[in-house]
Scaffold this motif. Structure first.
Motif, short mmCIF file in Angstrom:
data_model
loop_
_atom_site.label_atom_id
_atom_site.label_comp_id
_atom_site.label_asym_id
_atom_site.label_seq_id
_atom_site.Cartn_x
_atom_site.Cartn_y
_atom_site.Cartn_z
N ARG A 35 -15.36 18.15 31.48
CA ARG A 35 -15.70 16.75 31.89
C ARG A 35 -16.58 16.99 33.44
NH1 ARG A 35 -11.04 13.27 33.79
NH2 ARG A 35 -11.07 14.72 35.31
N ASP A 36 -15.64 17.76 34.28
CA ASP A 36 -16.16 18.03 35.76
C ASP A 36 -17.59 18.59 35.76
OD1 ASP A 36 -14.00 16.84 36.50
OD2 ASP A 36 -13.08 18.82 37.12
N LEU A 37 -17.59 19.54 34.78
CA LEU A 37 -18.84 20.32 34.67
C LEU A 37 -19.99 19.38 33.92
CD1 LEU A 37 -20.19 23.23 35.08
CD2 LEU A 37 -19.84 23.57 32.58
N GLY A 38 -19.68 18.71 33.22
CA GLY A 38 -20.70 17.60 32.78
C GLY A 38 -21.00 16.66 33.69
N ASN A 39 -20.12 16.17 34.61
CA ASN A 39 -20.46 15.17 35.82
C ASN A 39 -21.28 15.93 36.81
OD1 ASN A 39 -18.70 13.05 34.78
ND2 ASN A 39 -16.91 13.85 35.85
N PHE A 40 -21.10 17.30 37.12
CA PHE A 40 -21.94 17.89 37.92
C PHE A 40 -23.24 18.05 37.41
CE2 PHE A 40 -23.72 22.13 38.82
CZ PHE A 40 -24.11 21.96 40.18
N PHE A 41 -23.59 18.33 36.14
CA PHE A 41 -24.98 18.48 35.31
C PHE A 41 -25.66 17.18 35.70
CE2 PHE A 41 -23.64 22.56 33.73
CZ PHE A 41 -24.55 23.14 34.32
N LEU A 42 -24.90 15.75 35.35
CA LEU A 42 -25.41 14.76 35.44
C LEU A 42 -25.98 14.34 36.70
CD1 LEU A 42 -25.74 11.96 34.00
CD2 LEU A 42 -23.57 11.38 34.77
N GLY A 43 -24.95 14.76 37.91
CA GLY A 43 -25.57 14.51 39.25
C GLY A 43 -26.71 15.18 39.60
N VAL A 44 -26.79 16.49 39.04
CA VAL A 44 -28.25 17.40 39.22
C VAL A 44 -29.29 16.60 38.79
CG1 VAL A 44 -29.20 19.16 38.58
CG2 VAL A 44 -26.90 19.50 39.47
N VAL A 45 -29.31 16.00 37.41
CA VAL A 45 -30.33 15.16 36.86
C VAL A 45 -30.61 13.92 37.27
CG1 VAL A 45 -30.16 16.57 34.75
CG2 VAL A 45 -29.14 14.33 34.71
N THR A 46 -29.62 13.36 37.93
CA THR A 46 -30.05 12.05 38.53
C THR A 46 -29.51 12.11 40.07
OG1 THR A 46 -27.27 11.75 38.32
CG2 THR A 46 -28.84 10.79 36.76
N PRO A 47 -30.20 12.92 40.97
CA PRO A 47 -30.08 13.31 42.41
C PRO A 47 -30.34 11.96 43.00
CG PRO A 47 -32.41 14.12 41.72
CD PRO A 47 -31.53 13.61 40.52
N ASN A 48 -29.55 11.84 44.12
CA ASN A 48 -29.58 10.58 45.14
C ASN A 48 -30.42 11.38 46.41
OD1 ASN A 48 -29.59 8.45 46.55
ND2 ASN A 48 -27.25 8.40 46.71
N PHE A 49 -31.47 11.26 46.41
CA PHE A 49 -32.02 11.78 47.62
C PHE A 49 -31.84 11.04 49.04
CE2 PHE A 49 -34.47 13.72 44.27
CZ PHE A 49 -34.19 15.20 44.56
N PHE A 50 -31.63 9.64 48.83
CA PHE A 50 -31.40 8.52 50.25
C PHE A 50 -29.96 8.48 50.44
CE2 PHE A 50 -35.01 8.03 47.39
CZ PHE A 50 -36.31 8.27 48.48
N SER A 51 -29.17 9.47 50.06
CA SER A 51 -27.74 9.14 50.33
C SER A 51 -27.52 9.21 51.88
CB SER A 51 -26.93 10.13 49.69
OG SER A 51 -27.28 11.57 50.06
N SER A 52 -28.10 9.95 52.69
CA SER A 52 -27.86 10.35 54.11
C SER A 52 -29.10 10.50 54.93
CB SER A 52 -26.99 11.74 53.91
OG SER A 52 -26.80 12.05 55.51
N GLU A 53 -29.14 9.83 55.98
CA GLU A 53 -30.19 9.85 56.67
C GLU A 53 -30.41 11.12 57.37
OE1 GLU A 53 -29.71 6.80 59.64
OE2 GLU A 53 -30.09 5.26 58.29
N GLY A 54 -29.30 12.09 57.30
CA GLY A 54 -29.45 13.10 58.10
C GLY A 54 -29.63 14.50 57.08
N LEU A 55 -30.23 14.06 55.90
CA LEU A 55 -30.65 15.02 55.16
C LEU A 55 -31.92 15.86 55.18
CD1 LEU A 55 -29.28 16.42 52.48
CD2 LEU A 55 -30.73 14.86 51.04
N LEU A 56 -32.73 15.14 55.57
CA LEU A 56 -34.00 15.60 56.18
C LEU A 56 -33.72 16.60 57.51
CD1 LEU A 56 -37.08 15.90 55.87
CD2 LEU A 56 -37.40 13.94 57.02
N THR A 57 -33.02 16.13 58.19
CA THR A 57 -32.79 16.83 59.66
C THR A 57 -32.05 18.29 59.25
OG1 THR A 57 -32.60 14.87 60.71
CG2 THR A 57 -31.43 16.88 62.00
N ALA A 58 -31.06 18.03 58.40
CA ALA A 58 -30.38 19.36 57.97
C ALA A 58 -31.39 20.44 57.29
CB ALA A 58 -29.55 18.89 56.88
N LEU A 59 -32.38 19.74 56.43
CA LEU A 59 -33.47 20.67 55.63
C LEU A 59 -34.36 21.45 56.91
CD1 LEU A 59 -34.66 21.56 53.40
CD2 LEU A 59 -36.45 19.59 53.46
N LEU A 60 -34.54 20.55 57.90
CA LEU A 60 -35.25 21.34 58.94
C LEU A 60 -34.74 22.27 59.75
CD1 LEU A 60 -37.29 18.05 60.27
CD2 LEU A 60 -38.30 19.91 59.33
#
Length: 488
Positions: free
Chosen positions: A35-60
């Motif tokens: 179940r946990d593995l399924g939830n993880f793969f579901l998260g990968v195919v439904t990514p949330n790129f706007f969850s954190s304002e700091g994600l772009l900063t972390a990428l840089l």
């Protein structure tokens, strides 16, 4: 081709791994791992790129740490490569590259704190040792013929610049580009010790059960790695190198008193600080070895041997996915994607994910190490298989694999595998920070308990163990006359 020594050695390592499996803890302890593995793969195919304002900063910052650390490491490594023939230089380089980037980060965190210098040095120092070794090998293999064409009286420096460097330039550039990819992986996992890179957001998302957020972080990382040929161009490198230091962030100010105290008090063995003399020191060392070092060494070696054989098996099974001798373009493209994902995912990140899904045991570490390193070797062997020419009447299918390709690729396969042995050992040790009882577990526990003297001894033991494995791997490659290619 197969030979008796290579077959005998292979069977010995397989036997050791099978015995290790009987002794290792490879159970799945999660209540509902599927179940946990399924939830993880579901998260990968439904990514949330706007969850954190700091994600772009972390990428840089991930990119910036990688560029600055790799640039410093390559420059220092090149200078040391010129002196690599001297024994003290080789020993120094072997020591600094034997300590994993996360161990260096844990050390620098104790006196630099969450300062950009911590992340930069954590990458630059071990990479200096790696660059020095590989650059020296490349320079030593340069064609001597151009030297003979230089006019009489040409100086040593001019001869080096005009005769040796041009001959080696393509290899030096290719390996440095490969190390930049490695630097991006190293930079990402620095987030697991608190530095503001992508690993920090990945750990935070998983700890809160936000799989879509974690999926977004992973996808960003894969895109970053896969798009390297598009955004890392020679003409843009000066721009990146000049701009990268400005995106590292400021962090907390360095308290130089903490630096002085760390080297003059914190890492001094407790018995010596308390005036207990040689007897107290020996008793302290005995307790450390018996209760922490020996269990850590045992589990590190055990896990390394299992992962090494698993890596080899996975590489042998995966190289046909990209070989032109099997299947068509669609199959090879799919195979390339699978191997890119496998080799681009840092072992630490993959082990962390699997630990969250399967529970604490050695199994997540074995799978993580095998997938990453097997993906690397499978990719290299697959590319090498494309250079082989087969007879017009060569068999097809499994017979082509078993009787035509594997026998001809087995010796370079072993060379790549034993070249990665020491790297697998380094990663195995550091995975202890995730809770697996390798040496990294005891290092992290000592640091958490503010017992830096014990942590430094354990890190030293880890380095010596890695140096020993590296020396044993080089001995085996020389004994069996296995060709080692530094590009792996």
């Amino acid at each position: 081709m197969f030979s008796y020594p290579t077959v005998r050695l292979s069977l010995l390592f397989v036997a050791l791994a099978l015995v290790g499996l009987l002794l290792a803890d490879i159970s799945i302890t999660a209540s509902n791992p599927w179940r946990d593995l399924g939830n993880f793969f579901l998260g990968v195919v439904t990514p949330n790129f706007f969850s954190s304002e700091g994600l772009l900063t972390a990428l840089l910052r991930t990119v910036s740490f990688a560029f600055v650390g790799v640039a410093l490491g390559s420059l220092s490594g090149f200078l040391l490569a010129l002196l690599y023939r001297h024994g003290p230089v080789r020993v120094f380089c072997a020591f600094i590259r034997a300590i994993h980037e996360l161990f260096w980060a844990l050390i620098f965190l104790q006196f630099f704190g969450f300062h950009p210098l911590t992340g930069v040095l954590a990458i630059a120092i071990p990479y200096t040792g790696i660059f020095a070794k590989v650059y020296a090998e490349i320079l030593d293999e340069a064609d001597p013929e151009p030297y003979r064409l230089l006019p009489p009286g040409t100086g040593v420096v001019a001869a080096f610049v005009y005769a040796r460097i041009p001959d080696c330039w393509a290899q030096l550039r290719t390996y440095t580009a490969y190390r930049l990819e490695c630097g991006l992986r190293s930079s990402a996992i620095l987030g697991f010790v608190g530095l503001p890179t992508l690993g920090f957001y990945l750990e935070t998302s998983f700890s809160q059960g936000l799989y879509s957020d974690a999926g977004a972080v992973l996808i960003l990382f894969y895109v970053l790695i896969a798009a390297i040929p598009l955004w890392v161009r020679p003409k843009l490198l000066p721009v990146y190198l000049v701009a990268a230091p400005f995106f590292l962030g400021e962090g907390f100010p360095i308290v130089w008193g903490n630096v002085e105290r760390f080297f003059t008090e914190d890492i001094v063995p407790a018995p010596l600080r308390h005036g207990e003399g040689v007897g107290g020191l020996l008793s302290w060392l005995g307790d450390l070895f018996l209760n922490e070092a020996l269990p850590g060494i045992w589990n590190t070696v055990l896990l390394t041997q299992i992962a090494l054989v698993a890596t080899g098996l996975l590489a042998l099974l995966s190289f046909p996915l990209i070989s032109r001798h099997f299947g068509g373009p669609v199959r090879r493209t799919s195979g390339h994607i699978l191997l890119v994902v496998a080799r681009s995912t840092p072992e630490y990140v993959l082990a962390y994910i699997l630990l969250q899904l399967w529970g604490p045991s050695m199994l997540p570490a074995v799978v993580a190490l095998a997938l990453h390193n097997g993906g690397i070797i499978g990719h290299l062997i697959g590319r090498q298989s494309d250079t082989l020419r087969l007879r017009p009447d060569a068999p097809r299918g499994i017979h082509r694999y078993a009787w035509e390709l594997v026998p001809r690729l087995y010796r370079p396969f072993l060379a790549f595998l034993f070249y990665r042995w020491e790297i697998i050992m380094r990663e195995t040790a550091i995975l202890g920070i995730l809770g697996i009882y390798t040496l990294g577990f005891y290092v992290d526990s000592a640091i958490q308990n503010i017992r830096f003297d014990r942590a430094m001894v354990l890190i030293l033991i880890t380095a010596l163990l890695n140096i020993g494995i590296d020396a044993l791997g080089r001995f085996i490659r020389r004994r069996l006359a296995l060709q080692t290619l530094p590009s792996c």
